[in-house]
Design an enzyme around this catalytic site. Sequence first.
Site, PDB file in Angstrom:
ATOM      1  N   CYS A  59       5.961   1.512 -11.116  1.00  0.00           N
ATOM      2  CA  CYS A  59       5.707   0.270 -10.369  1.00  0.00           C
ATOM      3  C   CYS A  59       5.151  -0.798 -11.304  1.00  0.00           C
ATOM      4  CB  CYS A  59       4.782   0.508  -9.188  1.00  0.00           C
ATOM      5  SG  CYS A  59       3.402   1.576  -9.576  1.00  0.00           S
ATOM      6  N   GLU A 119       1.629  -0.154  -1.424  1.00  0.00           N
ATOM      7  CA  GLU A 119       1.819  -0.634  -2.789  1.00  0.00           C
ATOM      8  C   GLU A 119       3.322  -0.604  -2.994  1.00  0.00           C
ATOM      9  OE1 GLU A 119       3.168  -0.217  -6.010  1.00  0.00           O
ATOM     10  OE2 GLU A 119       1.749   1.283  -6.750  1.00  0.00           O
ATOM     11  N   GLY A 155      10.426  -0.173   2.533  1.00  0.00           N
ATOM     12  CA  GLY A 155       9.692   0.889   3.222  1.00  0.00           C
ATOM     13  C   GLY A 155       8.287   0.460   3.611  1.00  0.00           C
ATOM     14  N   GLY A 156       7.596  -0.162   2.686  1.00  0.00           N
ATOM     15  CA  GLY A 156       6.216  -0.582   2.943  1.00  0.00           C
ATOM     16  C   GLY A 156       6.141  -1.659   4.005  1.00  0.00           C
TER      17      GLY A 156
END
Lengths: 483, 483
Positions: free
Chosen positions: B261, B224, B204-205
């Site tokens: 994360c 992130e 996604g990032g």
Amino acid sequence: MSQIDINFQDAQKAFLTLKTLDKNKIAGFLEEMAKQIEAIRDDLIPSASRESHLPEGRITGELGRTLGQIRLFAQLVDEGSWVEATIDHPDPDRKPAPKPDIRRMLKALGTVVVFGASNFPLAFSTAGGDTVSALAAGCPVIYKAHPAHPETSRMVAEAIKNAVRISGLPKGTFQHVEGGIDTGQEMVAHPLAKAVAFTGSFRGGKALFDTCNARENPIPVFAEMGSVNPIFVLEGYLSKQIESAAAAYASSLSLGVGQFCTNPGLIFIPKSHEEAFSAAVVDSLKEVAGAPMLHEGICHTYYQALEALSQSKKLTWLLDSEETDVLTGNVALAKVKASDWLSDEAFQEEVFGPFGIIVVYEQEDQLQALVENLKGQLTCTIWAEEEELKNRTALLHLLEEKCGRLLFKGVPTGVEVGHAMQHGGPFPATTDSRSTSVGTYAIKRFARPVAYQDMPESIWPDALKEGNPMGILRKVDGAWVSY
Amino acid sequence: MSQIDINFQDAQKAFLTLKTLDKNKIAGFLEEMAKQIEAIRDDLIPSASRESHLPEGRITGELGRTLGQIRLFAQLVDEGSWVEATIDHPDPDRKPAPKPDIRRMLKALGTVVVFGASNFPLAFSTAGGDTVSALAAGCPVIYKAHPAHPETSRMVAEAIKNAVRISGLPKGTFQHVEGGIDTGQEMVAHPLAKAVAFTGSFRGGKALFDTCNARENPIPVFAEMGSVNPIFVLEGYLSKQIESAAAAYASSLSLGVGQFCTNPGLIFIPKSHEEAFSAAVVDSLKEVAGAPMLHEGICHTYYQALEALSQSKKLTWLLDSEETDVLTGNVALAKVKASDWLSDEAFQEEVFGPFGIIVVYEQEDQLQALVENLKGQLTCTIWAEEEELKNRTALLHLLEEKCGRLLFKGVPTGVEVGHAMQHGGPFPATTDSRSTSVGTYAIKRFARPVAYQDMPESIWPDALKEGNPMGILRKVDGAWVSY
């Protein structure tokens, strides 16, 4: 293993050593670098002048600036606060969980690839602001020499290498690479490259930006790609000083054969005074003799750009530049109605050389729309009487959205090297509007924060020790203190 | 005009108003935001718990953290020094040219697009650190709601909108948009978007990063994207506390069903103690009951990742996770020899969920090569006796190259919100290692420097006035002063 690969391996080795050095060692190296470059000034000035076709007087000034900025970074490193040391003390009794000890500071990114600019063979080249701010941060530099001034670049590189040797730094601290576009691309694509600094054309900077974003591990590219640096002139101001305004504009436009990234390629003038202003600018520019440009390629591109613009029926030419030979840049000036300027983006593309467009606006309420349509710039300038600005807050806010530096007097050429300078601006002026390539904040491009959690005291870096042995400014438990 | 276009027009209008407000107004708004969110806590906690399947106790803690960070940013803005006000005074007598007056400060970037994370329905979502740091900088936020907790997101959005209204800020200051991936892509591609903040998957990032770099005007993306947060355990340390080390690891690995994360997906253990350590970890993890994951998609992806890894002959499974239903995450643990770990990058890909790999090394001189091959991480942790670190400078330097936060005790889960926190790291942990998404430095992502040259006194912003009426820390003629 390719030569470029060897360069990067050497740089990485140097990087790991540079990390172990204290700040005085780096500051001393920068001082030594300035000394070594100063020692060759009698050879350097004629060489840079010969290769760039810039007069020796200009090169002498540029050398002073180059040495000044190296010494400014030496001071910055010696002072030491730039690392943003930040300490949050622990609290073992905090509920529900104990609060850890966290200490944060900026650390060098790693090897930086620097590309020099042809228009500043010293100040934005081998030992220019990009190289020096990267070295100051503790990053090894692999410098890609600009082919327009190879001899000058080699001489400066030797001086830097002497400083590296005398200061006892590893050989890989600074490396000088010559080659073409392919070499540059190979350099920025190398896995050990951690950042790129570039000053030059939009095409060149954008190509590096695209390559670096497409890497397996993307890296930041700080490309300063120039702009047209518009000047907006209000009626009250102009009515009082039409002659001096015209002279200042003409002088800034033609300075250094117009070969500055801050060259004011656009000036917005109210219709009421346009004829008198234009006539005065033309008068001033007529006095400016054509002069050799940096190299034939730049000269050719300049005339090509003028030729392309001359196809437009919307421009009125006030001074037609003739291509007298393959190197001489002759000034050119055109004007355009504001409504026509808005209709064609070509009128705000940078023409590298002594060419300007006077944009004639009818009324001041047009300015908002004109600024809204402006692309990102290194600088915007507004010439206005102080009282004319009082009801123009919205315009000023919009202007600052479009640039990195907003001037109220004077001309954008002549970029002061200091702490407060911002030489950078929204895309396409640069690829990162949050950075500057001139002034001490330039160092921040080449470092990133690292936080240490519950690190044993015996291995705290000096910047993060209790008692602040370096005496630097730090943020401790939320308060800025220097004790 | 599309709905997204209307959102951006409204945000831009709000931006131009926010630029005119003084810092107290922004700080007051943030305080009011915290108050409004606190006022709905009795509805918010069950909603967030229901939608995320996280227990109410955990959500209660997360709410406290969310409110705490909003108030921390309110304090930061109220204090005011974050703008890096820098003044270089003029010198009209300087030769050869007068020195201009230059005043520089950070100014808000413009509209920021924020994407929330499913694993923190409050602290990294609608009113999370990204939204709050952008608002604190003076940027309007258009927030893309996470589809995993739509009700919670709407509730928080209403609270923020109440705060906007009560504080008299323009409606476009905060907007809440619901939609799918296409909506997100349309948002970040909008010409008026000036930056993007994202917390979530690498895929996604990276997609947002690529879109934003391909824009006509590229904009920064602060994504992130998580990491495997390795723990390196040295023999001296482990021999003294094998049981507690194993318990700490097992607890951090399984905390929140491994959905952090900073989840420590890798632990490097010396062969000498590997069997005892592994047995102790297995014992601890056996006690951990399977628990519902955030949503079925994440649970499905978790078991898919385990299935893919189970094809490798190099992994020995110590705890085989069984897919008991579509939502329950059961812990899993494998081990691999260090030399085998080096041979396959799949062993350092993030598996989002309660899964860890014990990497068994033979000797400590292997660690250098292991760390060299590590991808960029949010955190690295080293568990060692203090005296074991003394001759390990090179290893520590290499470790800090690989992460944003280096821990010496404790576990990477549990990210402290403070001034010194660095939550960010080299790619692929984030797209910009020079930024943090947690802690007060997060505000710097959403501002850029503007320098004013020879600005008339009557229009100096407060931060740049002589006499320092805001009483902030400033750099004046090269020295940091607060007077």
